[in-house]
Design an enzyme around this catalytic site. Structure first.
Site, PDB file in Angstrom:
ATOM      1  N   ASP A 302       0.842  -1.199   0.000  1.00  0.00           N
ATOM      2  CA  ASP A 302       0.000   0.000   0.000  1.00  0.00           C
ATOM      3  C   ASP A 302       0.880   1.252   0.000  1.00  0.00           C
ATOM      4  OD1 ASP A 302      -2.174   1.690  -0.005  1.00  0.00           O
ATOM      5  OD2 ASP A 302      -2.769   1.308   2.068  1.00  0.00           O
ATOM      6  N   GLY A 321      -1.863   7.587   4.735  1.00  0.00           N
ATOM      7  CA  GLY A 321      -0.954   6.857   3.866  1.00  0.00           C
ATOM      8  C   GLY A 321       0.514   7.026   4.206  1.00  0.00           C
TER       9      GLY A 321
END
Length: 425
Positions: A302, A321
């Site tokens: 990711d 993130g």
């Protein structure tokens, strides 16, 4: 023609020293003490040579967000991490949500990337509407799988239609699980850290409740349903039950959910802000157990780079993130393999074989004669400190800065050509 000499490779679950001769992108011969006057020689000096790693979940940000990352910088970061094949997410601008955009994005990936980059298509128009995209058309145009990553599909009917369409073209549908009605503007896991820091939390139910819905739909649709970045104990249990019931489901876990929990968040530091958020220690133990027993099929980074100033903001304002593709193998080798939690063979199965098999990728899964020469050379014997100065990624947003790890990537080959070489010997 290239000759890699003195490389340790896994052979019948043993590390053995071998020479590898490569010509026209293919491994031609593996043996002891190979010689070739026509070949360029690379001395591995006893380092570990693996097939190139595979990541089914990366964000390369181009087009639309090039200040965070570009295809070129992201692919160079992947090569530095030892990855030779990735699948890129569709949360771009414009979103690849029709045949023309998919075709353009695939061409852009090929032109600007230094590794193999496959592409996801969007499940719904612009990732937000309830209108399912032309999945059949995008599949024909080259989309490897479909997802609305970054956004949970809120409507069951939209998800069911998309699943039926993906099943008809035999392509995986990957789900970012997040029920918006249960998020409540949360920025981290609802638990100890959110209470201590007085920040709004996100319940694990936002993930697991949507997963339960989707697993029922997936069984009805007969689709290959893939769970992105699984993070809770309840989600692992749901996948385990669904597999037992014959649902075609696979799951991935990211390194940060394997190695960190909410207990590692001691201040308002947005380097620890990701979605799904870092969960409890109980959840962390559950995803490790799930990865070990095969309930969770694979590791995916990711990789989500952001601009420096964005992640200097507070948890409330910073984007979700973290970067991860340059540190994934190294962290997991150091803290899972060297600590005896799993074997090197198992780690590579989760980082190469499983993603290749699940997503029907044209990538090698073993070093053997006749295989494509997508390779990565790792130093398993010496440690180093993770620092942003050496990152190829434009994103420096990692909670692992300063960690000591083994497994530095010394070189990476794609189709027999060196695309990354460490400058420190």
């Amino acid at each position: 023609m290239q000759l890699i000499k003195n490389a340790k490779i896994l052979w019948n679950n043993q590390l053995v020293l071998r020479d590898i001769l490569i010509d026209q992108g293919i491994i031609q011969k593996i043996s002891n003490h190979l010689e070739s006057k026509a070949a360029t020689v690379f001395d591995a000096k006893g380092a570990f040579l693996s097939t190139g790693l595979v990541d089914v979940h990366v964000h390369f940000r181009e087009p639309g967000f090039e200040y965070k990352e570009t295809i070129n910088s992201g692919s160079k970061a992947a090569a530095r991490g030892g990855f030779t094949t990735v699948i890129a997410m569709p949360n771009l601008n414009p979103v690849p949500d029709n045949e023309e955009k998919i075709t353009n994005q695939i061409a852009r990936n090929k032109q600007n990337g230094v590794i193999h980059i496959e592409q996801y298509g969007a499940i719904s128009n612009n990732l937000t509407s309830t209108q399912v995209t032309n999945i059949k058309g995008m599949s024909a145009a080259g989309a490897k799988a479909f997802t609305n990553d970054g956004k949970g599909v809120q409507t069951a009917n939209t998800m069911l239609q998309a699943m039926v369409a993906a099943a008809s073209v035999n392509k995986p549908l990957a789900a970012h699980l997040e029920d918006d009605t249960l998020v409540h503007d949360g920025v981290m896991n609802e638990g100890k850290a959110s209470t201590k820091l007085e920040l709004p939390g996100i319940t694990g139910l936002a993930e697991s409740s949507q997963l339960a819905r989707d697993l029922v739909l997936a069984k009805a649709a007969g689709v290959h349903y893939h769970v992105a970045h699984i993070s809770t104990k309840e989600s692992v249990e749901l996948v385990r039950i669904a597999k037992h019931e014959g649902v075609h489901v696979t799951a991935e876990v990211s390194p940060h959910h394997l190695l960190l929990s909410e207990e590692d968040i001691n201040s308002d530091n947005a380097m620890f802000k990701m979605n799904p958020p870092l969960r409890t220690q109980r959840d962390r133990e559950a995803v490790i157990a799930g990865l070990l027993d095969g309930t969770i099929d694979m590791v995916a980074t990711d990789h989500a780079p952001h601009g420096k100033e964005e992640k200097q903001k507070s948890f409330r304002e910073a984007p979700f993130g973290i970067t991860g593709i340059e540190t994934s193998f190294q962290l997991l080798y150091t803290y899972l393999v060297k600590n005896g939690v799993m074997t090197l063979e198992t780690l590579l199965e989760r980082m190469v074989t499983a993603p290749v098999s699940a997503f029907h990728l044209q990538a090698p899964t073993s070093i053997e004669e006749g295989a494509r020469a997508d390779l990565a050379l790792f130093d398993l014997d010496n440690n180093y400190e993770i620092d942003t100065e050496s990152f190829e990624s434009m994103g420096k947003n990692s909670p692992f800065i300063g960690w000591k790890v083994y497994g530095k990537t010394l070189a990476t080959w794609v189709d027999g050509e060196i695309v990354y070489k460490d400058n420190v010997k």
